[in-house]
Design a protein around this motif. Sequence first.
Motif, PDB file in Angstrom:
ATOM      1  N   TRP A 100     -31.736   1.914  15.399  1.00 57.62           N
ATOM      2  CA  TRP A 100     -31.305   2.996  14.515  1.00 57.62           C
ATOM      3  C   TRP A 100     -30.728   2.422  13.228  1.00 57.62           C
ATOM      4  CZ3 TRP A 100     -31.651   8.176  16.044  1.00 57.62           C
ATOM      5  CH2 TRP A 100     -32.046   8.368  17.369  1.00 57.62           C
ATOM      6  N   GLY A 101     -30.908   3.168  12.151  1.00 57.92           N
ATOM      7  CA  GLY A 101     -30.250   2.814  10.917  1.00 57.92           C
ATOM      8  C   GLY A 101     -28.826   3.336  10.885  1.00 57.92           C
ATOM      9  N   GLN A 102     -28.142   3.076   9.781  1.00 54.72           N
ATOM     10  CA  GLN A 102     -26.744   3.482   9.629  1.00 54.72           C
ATOM     11  C   GLN A 102     -26.594   4.924   9.154  1.00 54.72           C
ATOM     12  OE1 GLN A 102     -23.954   1.548  10.485  1.00 54.72           O
ATOM     13  NE2 GLN A 102     -25.650   0.476  11.479  1.00 54.72           N
ATOM     14  N   GLY A 103     -27.670   5.491   8.629  1.00 53.80           N
ATOM     15  CA  GLY A 103     -27.634   6.890   8.228  1.00 53.80           C
ATOM     16  C   GLY A 103     -27.388   7.084   6.744  1.00 53.80           C
TER      17      GLY A 103
ATOM     18  N   LYS B  57     -31.541  23.968   3.063  1.00 50.87           N
ATOM     19  CA  LYS B  57     -30.583  25.017   3.411  1.00 50.87           C
ATOM     20  C   LYS B  57     -29.240  24.375   3.735  1.00 50.87           C
ATOM     21  CE  LYS B  57     -34.309  27.617   5.689  1.00 50.87           C
ATOM     22  NZ  LYS B  57     -34.744  28.238   6.972  1.00 50.87           N
ATOM     23  N   PRO B  58     -28.158  25.123   3.617  1.00 49.39           N
ATOM     24  CA  PRO B  58     -26.844  24.560   3.977  1.00 49.39           C
ATOM     25  C   PRO B  58     -26.816  24.014   5.406  1.00 49.39           C
ATOM     26  CG  PRO B  58     -26.558  26.577   2.734  1.00 49.39           C
ATOM     27  CD  PRO B  58     -28.030  26.445   2.989  1.00 49.39           C
ATOM     28  N   GLU B  59     -27.558  24.616   6.307  1.00 47.73           N
ATOM     29  CA  GLU B  59     -27.576  24.144   7.696  1.00 47.73           C
ATOM     30  C   GLU B  59     -28.316  22.830   7.871  1.00 47.73           C
ATOM     31  OE1 GLU B  59     -28.451  27.184   6.574  1.00 47.73           O
ATOM     32  OE2 GLU B  59     -30.167  27.999   7.697  1.00 47.73           O
ATOM     33  N   ASP B  60     -28.961  22.332   6.811  1.00 52.68           N
ATOM     34  CA  ASP B  60     -29.565  21.001   6.861  1.00 52.68           C
ATOM     35  C   ASP B  60     -28.549  19.895   6.579  1.00 52.68           C
ATOM     36  OD1 ASP B  60     -32.412  22.428   5.199  1.00 52.68           O
ATOM     37  OD2 ASP B  60     -32.234  21.934   7.342  1.00 52.68           O
ATOM     38  N   THR B  61     -27.346  20.268   6.223  1.00 47.77           N
ATOM     39  CA  THR B  61     -26.290  19.291   5.951  1.00 47.77           C
ATOM     40  C   THR B  61     -26.012  18.451   7.188  1.00 47.77           C
ATOM     41  OG1 THR B  61     -25.253  20.639   4.241  1.00 47.77           O
ATOM     42  CG2 THR B  61     -23.863  19.009   5.353  1.00 47.77           C
ATOM     43  N   ALA B  62     -26.115  17.131   7.031  1.00 50.33           N
ATOM     44  CA  ALA B  62     -25.932  16.216   8.162  1.00 50.33           C
ATOM     45  C   ALA B  62     -26.088  14.780   7.662  1.00 50.33           C
ATOM     46  CB  ALA B  62     -26.966  16.494   9.251  1.00 50.33           C
ATOM     47  N   VAL B  63     -25.763  13.856   8.533  1.00 46.90           N
ATOM     48  CA  VAL B  63     -26.149  12.463   8.321  1.00 46.90           C
ATOM     49  C   VAL B  63     -27.528  12.290   8.945  1.00 46.90           C
ATOM     50  CG1 VAL B  63     -25.622  10.053   8.763  1.00 46.90           C
ATOM     51  CG2 VAL B  63     -23.751  11.685   8.352  1.00 46.90           C
ATOM     52  N   TYR B  64     -28.446  11.734   8.169  1.00 47.46           N
ATOM     53  CA  TYR B  64     -29.833  11.558   8.626  1.00 47.46           C
ATOM     54  C   TYR B  64     -30.060  10.098   8.983  1.00 47.46           C
ATOM     55  CZ  TYR B  64     -31.099  16.289   7.354  1.00 47.46           C
ATOM     56  OH  TYR B  64     -31.179  17.666   7.301  1.00 47.46           O
ATOM     57  N   TYR B  65     -30.664   9.899  10.152  1.00 38.77           N
ATOM     58  CA  TYR B  65     -30.912   8.562  10.672  1.00 38.77           C
ATOM     59  C   TYR B  65     -32.409   8.360  10.898  1.00 38.77           C
ATOM     60  CZ  TYR B  65     -25.945   8.798  11.966  1.00 38.77           C
ATOM     61  OH  TYR B  65     -24.587   8.927  11.966  1.00 38.77           O
ATOM     62  N   CYS B  66     -32.895   7.168  10.574  1.00 46.03           N
ATOM     63  CA  CYS B  66     -34.242   6.831  11.014  1.00 46.03           C
ATOM     64  C   CYS B  66     -34.125   5.933  12.241  1.00 46.03           C
ATOM     65  CB  CYS B  66     -35.066   6.181   9.914  1.00 46.03           C
ATOM     66  SG  CYS B  66     -34.586   4.515   9.457  1.00 46.03           S
ATOM     67  N   ALA B  67     -35.180   5.938  13.027  1.00 45.10           N
ATOM     68  CA  ALA B  67     -35.185   5.188  14.271  1.00 45.10           C
ATOM     69  C   ALA B  67     -36.586   4.662  14.543  1.00 45.10           C
ATOM     70  CB  ALA B  67     -34.720   6.082  15.423  1.00 45.10           C
ATOM     71  N   THR B  68     -36.632   3.555  15.281  1.00 45.32           N
ATOM     72  CA  THR B  68     -37.909   2.968  15.638  1.00 45.32           C
ATOM     73  C   THR B  68     -37.958   2.693  17.133  1.00 45.32           C
ATOM     74  OG1 THR B  68     -39.434   1.133  15.189  1.00 45.32           O
ATOM     75  CG2 THR B  68     -37.103   0.618  15.142  1.00 45.32           C
ATOM     76  N   ARG B  69     -39.129   2.809  17.675  1.00 44.38           N
ATOM     77  CA  ARG B  69     -39.352   2.554  19.089  1.00 44.38           C
ATOM     78  C   ARG B  69     -40.109   1.249  19.222  1.00 44.38           C
ATOM     79  NH1 ARG B  69     -40.366   5.369  24.075  1.00 44.38           N
ATOM     80  NH2 ARG B  69     -42.141   4.472  25.173  1.00 44.38           N
ATOM     81  N   SER B  70     -39.506   0.283  19.929  1.00 47.73           N
ATOM     82  CA  SER B  70     -40.121  -1.040  20.038  1.00 47.73           C
ATOM     83  C   SER B  70     -40.755  -1.289  21.398  1.00 47.73           C
ATOM     84  CB  SER B  70     -39.070  -2.121  19.757  1.00 47.73           C
ATOM     85  OG  SER B  70     -38.058  -2.069  20.744  1.00 47.73           O
ATOM     86  N   ARG B  71     -40.711  -0.291  22.287  1.00 48.53           N
ATOM     87  CA  ARG B  71     -41.187  -0.509  23.647  1.00 48.53           C
ATOM     88  C   ARG B  71     -42.701  -0.417  23.776  1.00 48.53           C
ATOM     89  NH1 ARG B  71     -37.572   3.902  26.202  1.00 48.53           N
ATOM     90  NH2 ARG B  71     -36.665   4.028  24.118  1.00 48.53           N
ATOM     91  N   GLY B  72     -43.333  -0.044  22.690  1.00 52.41           N
ATOM     92  CA  GLY B  72     -44.776   0.068  22.762  1.00 52.41           C
ATOM     93  C   GLY B  72     -45.219   1.490  23.000  1.00 52.41           C
ATOM     94  N   SER B  73     -46.380   1.829  22.448  1.00 47.50           N
ATOM     95  CA  SER B  73     -46.955   3.152  22.620  1.00 47.50           C
ATOM     96  C   SER B  73     -48.414   3.083  22.213  1.00 47.50           C
ATOM     97  CB  SER B  73     -46.214   4.171  21.751  1.00 47.50           C
ATOM     98  OG  SER B  73     -46.489   3.923  20.385  1.00 47.50           O
ATOM     99  N   ASP B  74     -49.148   4.130  22.540  1.00 47.73           N
ATOM    100  CA  ASP B  74     -50.512   4.165  22.032  1.00 47.73           C
ATOM    101  C   ASP B  74     -50.498   4.666  20.592  1.00 47.73           C
ATOM    102  OD1 ASP B  74     -50.946   6.981  24.142  1.00 47.73           O
ATOM    103  OD2 ASP B  74     -50.649   7.056  21.983  1.00 47.73           O
ATOM    104  N   TYR B  75     -51.640   4.616  19.952  1.00 44.31           N
ATOM    105  CA  TYR B  75     -51.681   4.851  18.511  1.00 44.31           C
ATOM    106  C   TYR B  75     -51.335   6.285  18.127  1.00 44.31           C
ATOM    107  CZ  TYR B  75     -56.102   7.345  18.925  1.00 44.31           C
ATOM    108  OH  TYR B  75     -57.064   8.266  19.242  1.00 44.31           O
TER     109      TYR B  75
END
Length: 128
Positions: free
Chosen positions: A118-121, A87-105
Amino acid sequence: QVHLVESGGGLVQAGASLRLSCVASGRTFSMDPMGWFRQAPGKEREFVASISRNGGYTHYADSVKGRFAISRDNAKNTVALQMNSLKPEDTAVYYCATRSRGSDYSSTYYGLRDYDYWGQGTQVTVSS
């Protein structure tokens, strides 16, 4: 040094599909929950989707639920976002991100502060 590189953005018409990819390097990718966020002009960065480190659990923003799907391939250090019925409202810069602090599975995260790198988008533009 952790690097995240997004690709797959572009200009499409409403109703079309796009598939975004994010390649990660610099740490053991399979240990990290991953997320996708987006930021439209003049707006705050917002959560889109997240996936647990083993890929078995996902979480979506209400605005994209049923249209977007997040997945990961730990062997290739990639996370993808399949976007359908755009949809037009999906227009944006999209970023991926990772969490390195640890988590359960099984944990997924949706806050900006839950992620460490974070990536550059990549730009997604949906015309009406």
